[in-house]
Scaffold this motif. Structure first.
Motif, PDB file in Angstrom:
ATOM      1  N   ILE A  20     -46.368  16.669 -15.282  1.00 36.06           N
ATOM      2  CA  ILE A  20     -45.695  16.205 -16.495  1.00 36.06           C
ATOM      3  C   ILE A  20     -45.140  14.794 -16.297  1.00 36.06           C
ATOM      4  O   ILE A  20     -45.284  13.925 -17.165  1.00 36.06           O
ATOM      5  N   VAL A  21     -44.506  14.551 -15.151  1.00 39.87           N
ATOM      6  CA  VAL A  21     -43.894  13.239 -14.896  1.00 39.87           C
ATOM      7  C   VAL A  21     -44.953  12.146 -14.796  1.00 39.87           C
ATOM      8  O   VAL A  21     -44.812  11.067 -15.397  1.00 39.87           O
ATOM      9  N   ILE A  22     -46.017  12.388 -14.054  1.00 34.92           N
ATOM     10  CA  ILE A  22     -47.076  11.384 -13.912  1.00 34.92           C
ATOM     11  C   ILE A  22     -47.746  11.128 -15.259  1.00 34.92           C
ATOM     12  O   ILE A  22     -48.029   9.975 -15.626  1.00 34.92           O
ATOM     13  N   PHE A  23     -47.989  12.195 -15.998  1.00 38.62           N
ATOM     14  CA  PHE A  23     -48.542  12.048 -17.349  1.00 38.62           C
ATOM     15  C   PHE A  23     -47.597  11.218 -18.207  1.00 38.62           C
ATOM     16  O   PHE A  23     -48.039  10.348 -18.982  1.00 38.62           O
ATOM     17  N   GLY A  24     -46.312  11.433 -18.062  1.00 37.68           N
ATOM     18  CA  GLY A  24     -45.319  10.684 -18.824  1.00 37.68           C
ATOM     19  C   GLY A  24     -45.345   9.202 -18.504  1.00 37.68           C
ATOM     20  O   GLY A  24     -45.222   8.362 -19.397  1.00 37.68           O
ATOM     21  N   LEU A  25     -45.512   8.858 -17.227  1.00 37.20           N
ATOM     22  CA  LEU A  25     -45.578   7.452 -16.835  1.00 37.20           C
ATOM     23  C   LEU A  25     -46.804   6.766 -17.443  1.00 37.20           C
ATOM     24  O   LEU A  25     -46.736   5.625 -17.903  1.00 37.20           O
ATOM     25  N   VAL A  26     -47.913   7.485 -17.451  1.00 39.64           N
ATOM     26  CA  VAL A  26     -49.140   6.929 -18.041  1.00 39.64           C
ATOM     27  C   VAL A  26     -48.948   6.693 -19.532  1.00 39.64           C
ATOM     28  O   VAL A  26     -49.294   5.630 -20.067  1.00 39.64           O
ATOM     29  N   MET A  27     -48.370   7.681 -20.227  1.00 35.67           N
ATOM     30  CA  MET A  27     -48.191   7.562 -21.669  1.00 35.67           C
ATOM     31  C   MET A  27     -47.131   6.513 -22.015  1.00 35.67           C
ATOM     32  O   MET A  27     -47.244   5.811 -23.014  1.00 35.67           O
ATOM     33  N   LEU A  28     -46.109   6.390 -21.176  1.00 32.65           N
ATOM     34  CA  LEU A  28     -45.080   5.379 -21.426  1.00 32.65           C
ATOM     35  C   LEU A  28     -45.656   3.977 -21.298  1.00 32.65           C
ATOM     36  O   LEU A  28     -45.292   3.073 -22.053  1.00 32.65           O
ATOM     37  N   SER A  29     -46.585   3.791 -20.357  1.00 34.80           N
ATOM     38  CA  SER A  29     -47.203   2.474 -20.192  1.00 34.80           C
ATOM     39  C   SER A  29     -47.948   2.065 -21.451  1.00 34.80           C
ATOM     40  O   SER A  29     -48.043   0.870 -21.771  1.00 34.80           O
ATOM     41  N   SER A  30     -48.474   3.051 -22.173  1.00 29.04           N
ATOM     42  CA  SER A  30     -49.175   2.760 -23.425  1.00 29.04           C
ATOM     43  C   SER A  30     -48.194   2.629 -24.584  1.00 29.04           C
ATOM     44  O   SER A  30     -48.233   1.643 -25.339  1.00 29.04           O
ATOM     45  N   ALA A  31     -47.307   3.607 -24.732  1.00 29.87           N
ATOM     46  CA  ALA A  31     -46.414   3.653 -25.890  1.00 29.87           C
ATOM     47  C   ALA A  31     -45.440   2.478 -25.935  1.00 29.87           C
ATOM     48  O   ALA A  31     -45.033   2.041 -27.015  1.00 29.87           O
ATOM     49  N   SER A  32     -45.062   1.955 -24.763  1.00 29.57           N
ATOM     50  CA  SER A  32     -44.033   0.900 -24.714  1.00 29.57           C
ATOM     51  C   SER A  32     -44.603  -0.507 -24.608  1.00 29.57           C
ATOM     52  O   SER A  32     -43.846  -1.476 -24.558  1.00 29.57           O
ATOM     53  N   SER A  33     -45.920  -0.625 -24.559  1.00 26.53           N
ATOM     54  CA  SER A  33     -46.529  -1.938 -24.293  1.00 26.53           C
ATOM     55  C   SER A  33     -46.206  -2.976 -25.367  1.00 26.53           C
ATOM     56  O   SER A  33     -45.903  -4.126 -25.045  1.00 26.53           O
ATOM     57  N   VAL A  34     -46.260  -2.559 -26.633  1.00 25.54           N
ATOM     58  CA  VAL A  34     -46.005  -3.505 -27.720  1.00 25.54           C
ATOM     59  C   VAL A  34     -44.552  -3.961 -27.708  1.00 25.54           C
ATOM     60  O   VAL A  34     -44.250  -5.158 -27.760  1.00 25.54           O
ATOM     61  N   GLU A  35     -43.624  -3.014 -27.622  1.00 27.34           N
ATOM     62  CA  GLU A  35     -42.199  -3.342 -27.598  1.00 27.34           C
ATOM     63  C   GLU A  35     -41.850  -4.184 -26.381  1.00 27.34           C
ATOM     64  O   GLU A  35     -41.057  -5.133 -26.465  1.00 27.34           O
ATOM     65  N   GLY A  36     -42.438  -3.852 -25.238  1.00 26.92           N
ATOM     66  CA  GLY A  36     -42.171  -4.608 -24.020  1.00 26.92           C
ATOM     67  C   GLY A  36     -42.620  -6.045 -24.128  1.00 26.92           C
ATOM     68  O   GLY A  36     -41.918  -6.971 -23.688  1.00 26.92           O
TER      69      GLY A  36
END
Length: 373
Positions: A20-36
């Motif tokens: 779950i945690v590793i999956f979360g890191l992968v998805m966060l890298s995508s979901a936060s890219s625009v805002e970042g």
């Protein structure tokens, strides 16, 4: 507890959380890219911070998993006092850091953290200790019910002063779960339910925007460009994903359409990019965690460990259910993040520490390690 009674830690539980945690890191890298990129000129800004929190969280996980759970019972009172001081410190100028009208963070030099996240774990440890010491007295109004209500009221008042309805809801669920496991009478639970309804009505009266959230929950089509904007964008993202999704990194809603795409709304991005099948798998992982956690609690060697294990399991299970329910329109929006996945360093560190305690309890659980029995 004799060390020769110690078994191997629950590696299956560890594997579920790791996925779950590793999956979360992968998805966060995508979901936060625009805002970042828009805020910091770096599409990986938020995932880099999350990786730092992940490393710190692993450190605390190892410490907690190797420390006998009974140690936390001895230090329950000092750590809850420290927690209360931290919760008050968010209002101290120069120490507390406000954001979007909320005072939920403390900033000391480069250190930036959210005390209410720490409170979830420390309050759980204190409550498990208190309930264990009370024993059968919790069934009594004067010795059990009223002291429990007072303890809960102090904690929730400090958190709602920030204000943080989402965290208050999670802490309320943790407290109620512990109270049930400790043997609270049905009458007590009924009174708490009625009191919670009255508190909700009061909070709506104080802040009318909460009533608007409930109104949108009943009628999502209402004012799609105003109060209904968030839920409509979330449902649009989920619906766009279909069965197989648009592909990792190909979310359209994260481009400033979906509010809080990297935190509270990350489930909608997951559904949009990876589709229904991956969403079912993710929900399945949380359900497996729930069964495994309550199995550990059932076989816990004493009442304190039982309450603590059940509280940790209920914490992450219900938090995930509330977040997913809110994003799919089953529940009103509450601002509760998806555990282990949503952006938030404080949350990830504390969550991994809590899992470490649960893993330590699993070493002494009398239940079989097979999944179904």
């Amino acid at each position: 507890m004799s060390r020769r009674l110690e078994k191997e830690q629950d590696y299956f539980l560890i594997a579920i959380i790791a996925i779950i945690v590793i999956f979360g890191l992968v998805m966060l890298s995508s979901a936060s890219s625009v805002e970042g990129f828009q805020k910091f000129g770096d599409p990986n800004h938020f995932v880099k911070n999350q990786l730092v929190a992940f490393v710190i969280g692993i450190f605390f996980f190892v410490i907690m998993s190797r420390t006998h759970y009974s140690v936390w019972q001895k230090f329950a009172f000092p750590i809850i006092i420290v927690t209360l001081v931290l919760l008050i410190s968010v209002f101290i100028p120069g120490m507390g850091a406000g954001l979007l009208g909320a005072n939920r963070w403390i900033k000391i030099g480069p250190i930036f953290f959210q005390p209410s996240e720490i409170a979830k774990l420390t309050f759980l440890i204190y409550l498990a200790t208190w309930l264990d010491k009370r024993g059968d007295k919790i069934k009594d109004f004067s010795a059990g019910f009223w002291p429990f209500i007072i303890i809960l009221a102090i904690m929730t008042t400090l958190i709602m002063s920030q204000p943080d309805l989402g965290t208050m809801t999670v802490i309320g669920i943790i407290a109620l779960s512990c109270y049930v496991v400790a043997g609270a009478p049905f009458l007590h639970l009924t009174l708490i339910g009625l009191g919670a309804g009255g508190l909700l009505a009061l909070l709506i009266r104080v802040a009318p925007y909460r009533l608007q959230r409930f109104t949108v929950f009943l009628n999502p089509e209402l004012d799609p460009q105003g109060i209904g904007y968030h839920i409509n964008q979330a449902l649009l993202a989920i619906g766009s994903g279909g069965l197989l999704g648009l592909g990792l990194g190909h979310s359209r809603q994260k481009f400033n359409y979906l509010p809080q795409a990297s935190s509270d709304s990350i489930f909608a991005v997951i559904a949009e990019e990876l589709g229904f099948i991956f969403v079912v798998i993710l929900i399945g992982l949380f359900l497996i965690f729930m069964f495994r956690g309550f199995k550990i609690a059932k076989g816990a060697p004493n009442n304190f460990a039982k309450i603590l294990a059940a509280g940790i399991t209920a914490w992450f299970t219900f938090q995930a259910m509330i977040n997913i329910g809110a994003m799919t329109g089953i529940l009103p929006l509450t601002g509760i993040p998806l555990p282990f996945i949503s952006q938030g360093g404080s949350s990830l560190v504390v969550s991994l520490a809590a899992i470490g305690i649960l893993v330590n309890i699993s070493k002494y659980s009398q239940e079989s390690r097979s999944f179904w029995t």
